[in-house]
Design a protein around this motif. Structure first.
Motif, mmCIF file in Angstrom:
data_model
loop_
_atom_site.group_PDB
_atom_site.id
_atom_site.type_symbol
_atom_site.label_atom_id
_atom_site.label_comp_id
_atom_site.label_asym_id
_atom_site.label_seq_id
_atom_site.Cartn_x
_atom_site.Cartn_y
_atom_site.Cartn_z
ATOM 1 N N ARG A 1 83.283 25.190 54.328
ATOM 2 C CA ARG A 1 81.805 25.020 53.839
ATOM 3 C C ARG A 1 80.965 26.280 53.762
ATOM 4 O O ARG A 1 81.734 27.254 54.461
ATOM 5 C CB ARG A 1 80.853 24.170 54.789
ATOM 6 C CG ARG A 1 81.387 22.657 54.704
ATOM 7 C CD ARG A 1 80.492 21.883 55.785
ATOM 8 N NE ARG A 1 81.175 20.399 56.018
ATOM 9 C CZ ARG A 1 80.776 19.255 55.228
ATOM 10 N NH1 ARG A 1 79.885 19.333 54.138
ATOM 11 N NH2 ARG A 1 81.245 18.201 55.332
ATOM 12 N N VAL A 2 80.375 26.317 52.939
ATOM 13 C CA VAL A 2 79.662 27.705 52.694
ATOM 14 C C VAL A 2 78.061 27.607 52.400
ATOM 15 O O VAL A 2 77.665 26.515 51.804
ATOM 16 C CB VAL A 2 80.298 28.583 51.669
ATOM 17 C CG1 VAL A 2 80.112 27.765 50.361
ATOM 18 C CG2 VAL A 2 80.016 29.794 51.507
ATOM 19 N N PRO A 3 77.336 28.457 53.146
ATOM 20 C CA PRO A 3 75.958 28.515 52.341
ATOM 21 C C PRO A 3 75.848 28.901 51.071
ATOM 22 O O PRO A 3 76.506 29.923 50.703
ATOM 23 C CB PRO A 3 75.109 29.544 53.486
ATOM 24 C CG PRO A 3 76.276 30.012 54.402
ATOM 25 C CD PRO A 3 77.426 29.641 53.948
ATOM 26 N N VAL A 4 74.901 28.317 50.516
ATOM 27 C CA VAL A 4 74.765 28.691 49.022
ATOM 28 C C VAL A 4 73.334 28.940 48.501
ATOM 29 O O VAL A 4 72.391 28.068 48.757
ATOM 30 C CB VAL A 4 75.223 27.531 48.074
ATOM 31 C CG1 VAL A 4 75.118 27.839 46.497
ATOM 32 C CG2 VAL A 4 76.865 27.368 48.423
ATOM 33 N N ILE A 5 73.316 30.388 48.075
ATOM 34 C CA ILE A 5 71.890 30.975 47.542
ATOM 35 C C ILE A 5 72.385 31.468 46.314
ATOM 36 O O ILE A 5 72.895 32.304 46.023
ATOM 37 C CB ILE A 5 71.249 31.751 48.489
ATOM 38 C CG1 ILE A 5 70.912 31.120 49.757
ATOM 39 C CG2 ILE A 5 70.143 32.314 47.867
ATOM 40 C CD1 ILE A 5 70.692 32.028 51.025
ATOM 41 N N ILE A 6 71.841 30.687 45.177
ATOM 42 C CA ILE A 6 72.368 30.965 43.601
ATOM 43 C C ILE A 6 71.162 30.965 42.676
ATOM 44 O O ILE A 6 70.419 30.266 42.777
ATOM 45 C CB ILE A 6 73.482 30.127 43.576
ATOM 46 C CG1 ILE A 6 74.383 30.292 42.275
ATOM 47 C CG2 ILE A 6 72.860 28.490 43.289
ATOM 48 C CD1 ILE A 6 75.721 29.611 42.551
ATOM 49 N N GLY A 7 71.430 31.828 41.740
ATOM 50 C CA GLY A 7 70.494 31.749 40.551
ATOM 51 C C GLY A 7 70.015 33.132 40.101
ATOM 52 O O GLY A 7 70.591 34.056 40.230
ATOM 53 N N SER A 8 68.782 33.097 39.760
ATOM 54 C CA SER A 8 67.906 34.247 39.275
ATOM 55 C C SER A 8 68.290 35.521 40.196
ATOM 56 O O SER A 8 67.849 35.261 41.488
ATOM 57 C CB SER A 8 66.629 33.930 38.982
ATOM 58 O OG SER A 8 66.480 33.015 37.983
ATOM 59 N N SER A 9 68.735 36.670 39.799
ATOM 60 C CA SER A 9 68.939 37.618 40.523
ATOM 61 C C SER A 9 67.664 38.067 41.485
ATOM 62 O O SER A 9 68.027 38.627 42.891
ATOM 63 C CB SER A 9 69.608 38.782 39.847
ATOM 64 O OG SER A 9 68.685 39.334 38.929
ATOM 65 N N GLU A 10 66.582 38.227 40.993
ATOM 66 C CA GLU A 10 65.508 38.847 41.838
ATOM 67 C C GLU A 10 65.298 38.118 42.987
ATOM 68 O O GLU A 10 64.959 38.394 44.345
ATOM 69 C CB GLU A 10 64.051 38.876 40.900
ATOM 70 C CG GLU A 10 63.897 40.196 40.068
ATOM 71 C CD GLU A 10 62.841 40.132 39.447
ATOM 72 O OE1 GLU A 10 61.801 39.486 39.769
ATOM 73 O OE2 GLU A 10 62.626 40.728 38.166
ATOM 74 N N GLU A 11 65.406 36.660 42.773
ATOM 75 C CA GLU A 11 64.927 35.868 44.121
ATOM 76 C C GLU A 11 66.263 36.005 45.067
ATOM 77 O O GLU A 11 65.973 35.625 46.271
ATOM 78 C CB GLU A 11 64.866 34.424 43.583
ATOM 79 C CG GLU A 11 63.696 34.141 42.539
ATOM 80 C CD GLU A 11 62.312 34.753 43.234
ATOM 81 O OE1 GLU A 11 61.978 34.180 44.376
ATOM 82 O OE2 GLU A 11 61.774 35.630 42.777
ATOM 83 N N VAL A 12 67.437 35.826 44.390
ATOM 84 C CA VAL A 12 68.733 35.818 45.354
ATOM 85 C C VAL A 12 68.553 36.998 46.145
ATOM 86 O O VAL A 12 68.634 37.183 47.544
ATOM 87 C CB VAL A 12 69.901 35.627 44.649
ATOM 88 C CG1 VAL A 12 71.039 35.714 45.689
ATOM 89 C CG2 VAL A 12 69.984 34.415 43.992
ATOM 90 N N GLU A 13 68.408 38.194 45.522
ATOM 91 C CA GLU A 13 68.205 39.843 46.242
ATOM 92 C C GLU A 13 67.016 39.584 47.325
ATOM 93 O O GLU A 13 67.351 40.300 48.639
ATOM 94 C CB GLU A 13 67.981 40.805 45.250
ATOM 95 C CG GLU A 13 69.073 41.402 44.618
ATOM 96 C CD GLU A 13 68.938 42.166 43.433
ATOM 97 O OE1 GLU A 13 67.525 42.247 43.035
ATOM 98 O OE2 GLU A 13 69.893 42.630 42.580
ATOM 99 N N ARG A 14 65.900 38.895 46.997
ATOM 100 C CA ARG A 14 65.057 39.007 48.017
ATOM 101 C C ARG A 14 65.377 38.031 49.334
ATOM 102 O O ARG A 14 65.103 38.547 50.396
ATOM 103 C CB ARG A 14 63.576 38.423 47.381
ATOM 104 C CG ARG A 14 62.714 38.066 48.321
ATOM 105 C CD ARG A 14 61.449 37.201 47.487
ATOM 106 N NE ARG A 14 60.685 38.170 46.664
ATOM 107 C CZ ARG A 14 59.606 38.987 47.083
ATOM 108 N NH1 ARG A 14 59.051 39.019 47.977
ATOM 109 N NH2 ARG A 14 59.017 39.930 46.209
ATOM 110 N N ILE A 15 65.774 36.951 48.983
ATOM 111 C CA ILE A 15 66.412 35.967 50.002
ATOM 112 C C ILE A 15 67.678 36.951 51.170
ATOM 113 O O ILE A 15 67.329 36.703 52.126
ATOM 114 C CB ILE A 15 66.881 34.823 49.497
ATOM 115 C CG1 ILE A 15 65.729 34.092 48.786
ATOM 116 C CG2 ILE A 15 67.292 33.718 50.598
ATOM 117 C CD1 ILE A 15 66.333 32.914 47.760
ATOM 118 N N ASP A 16 68.226 37.522 50.251
ATOM 119 C CA ASP A 16 69.251 38.638 50.840
ATOM 120 C C ASP A 16 68.631 39.495 51.799
ATOM 121 O O ASP A 16 69.070 39.712 53.032
ATOM 122 C CB ASP A 16 70.137 39.051 50.002
ATOM 123 C CG ASP A 16 71.426 38.200 49.485
ATOM 124 O OD1 ASP A 16 71.383 37.165 50.210
ATOM 125 O OD2 ASP A 16 71.995 38.812 48.664
#
Ligand code: MN
Ligand code: MN
Length: 353
Positions: free
Chosen positions: A310-325
């Motif tokens: 299994r893996v955590p998945v945070i996926i989609g629009s780059s600005e939001e994924v970068e922010r969550i990272d």
């Protein structure tokens, strides 16, 4: 009106696949996979008329109840792919282990034959997800399939909604096809799909909030605070609970989808499966200009140790994924700035550790 210049999947595959020793096999395999998804689409759209509603009474390797249509879809895949000699290995969510196929095939197909099958009873879009890898020269054992997502040579999903669409990448952009049932072909309808970098829509199963890690709670709280909060704008939330449907929405109009790691079970990394959910979706989303992260690194760089990992998945629009990272990084080095709004009394009800 029929456009005589339309692009079918086979034409597209032959034109798009980069030259290489497995290029012709890959084109043929994609056409075979597409044929399988046409059959699954036909079965799914029959609904209860097919007489295959409900549970099969069995469980998969992860102890999850299998539906009759999960098993039918899995069989349609194995029977539709194995005969051709194109693949040297097959593996799916419904199989206990990788299945090696004797012969000259140097490709491996890993798939979720029916994603979102829990939604079948309520007639909501479901899909199939697949990933194609190349087997290293001389590989004979199942471990040859355990390659990181960055090594995928193709990935795609079919979505069985009001129309059936196939979204595909061979590493040269992400492209969408729509099944024309009269002609029997997938026709290119969305060439070069692009996920906008900026979005005001997120998707997460909020019922798991009490298990989230602080950076995820912080992100969602900030979205919910809207115009008055630190983001300075209002957000929408969407959640179909069918990975294919949620990712397809993002593919078409942007957004961010989270199935993060949670604190229910310290040894469980998220809920989605790396090899046949996370990796193929990551490849498709990256090829469309989006990002796909675990919160602590690129999904496609995760070295798999097991087929059903299994893996955590945070996926989609780059600005939001970068922010969550960024929020994960700040949290991990103790510089977290959790958002606390007077509007949300609920925050005080929970102690995140
Ligand atoms: Mn699934
Ligand atoms: Mn499934």
């Amino acid at each position: 009106m029929l456009n005589p210049g339309y692009t079918t999947l086979s034409k597209f595959a032959i034109e798009q696949i980069p030259a290489g020793p497995n290029a012709r096999d890959l084109a043929s395999l994609l056409v075979d996979v597409a044929a399988v998804t046409k059959a699954i689409s036909a079965a799914v759209r029959k609904g209860p008329l097919l007489g295959l509603s409900g549970l099969a009474g069995s469980e998969n390797a992860q102890g999850e109840a299998q539906k009759k249509l999960d098993l039918l879809s899995d069989e349609l895949f194995t029977r539709g792919i194995e005969w051709s000699g194109l693949v040297g290995a097959l593996a799916s969510e419904e199989m206990d282990e990788v299945r090696m196929v004797a012969g000259r095939g140097r490709l491996a197909l890993v798939y979720d034959p029916l994603d979102g099958s829990g939604n079948l009873d309520v007639n909501v879009a479901v899909g199939s997800i697949f990933s194609v890898l190349e087997l290293p020269e001389g590989a004979v054992g199942p471990e040859a399939v355990l390659q990181k997502g960055a090594r995928q040579v193709a990935a795609g999903y079919a979505i069985y909604g009001p129309s059936t669409e196939l979204v595909l990448t061979v590493g040269r952009g992400t492209h969408g096809f729509t099944l024309d049932r009269e002609i029997g072909n997938y026709v290119l309808t969305a060439p070069d799909m692009r996920i906008p970098a900026r979005t005001s829509e997120y998707a997460i199963n909020s019922s798991n909030r009490r298990f989230w890690e602080p950076p995820v709670t912080r992100y969602v709280d900030e979205c919910k605070a809207g115009r008055e909060g630190p983001r300075g704008r209002d957000f929408n939330m969407r959640w179909v609970a069918s990975l294919v449907a949620d990712v397809h929405r993002i593919m078409v109009r942007g957004g961010v989808y989270l199935y993060p790691r949670d604190q229910r079970d310290a040894c469980r990394e998220g809920r989605l499966r790396l090899m046949y959910e996370g990796n193929p979706m990551a490849f498709l989303v990256e090829q469309a200009g989006g990002l796909a992260s675990t919160g602590r690194g690129r999904i496609m760089d995760v070295e798999p140790a097991a087929l059903h990992q299994r893996v955590p998945v945070i996926i989609g629009s780059s600005e939001e994924v970068e922010r969550i990272d960024l929020y994960h990084r700040e949290y991990d080095c103790g510089e977290d700035q959790p958002y606390s709004s007077p509007l949300f009394a609920e925050r005080s009800l929970f102690i995140n550790t």
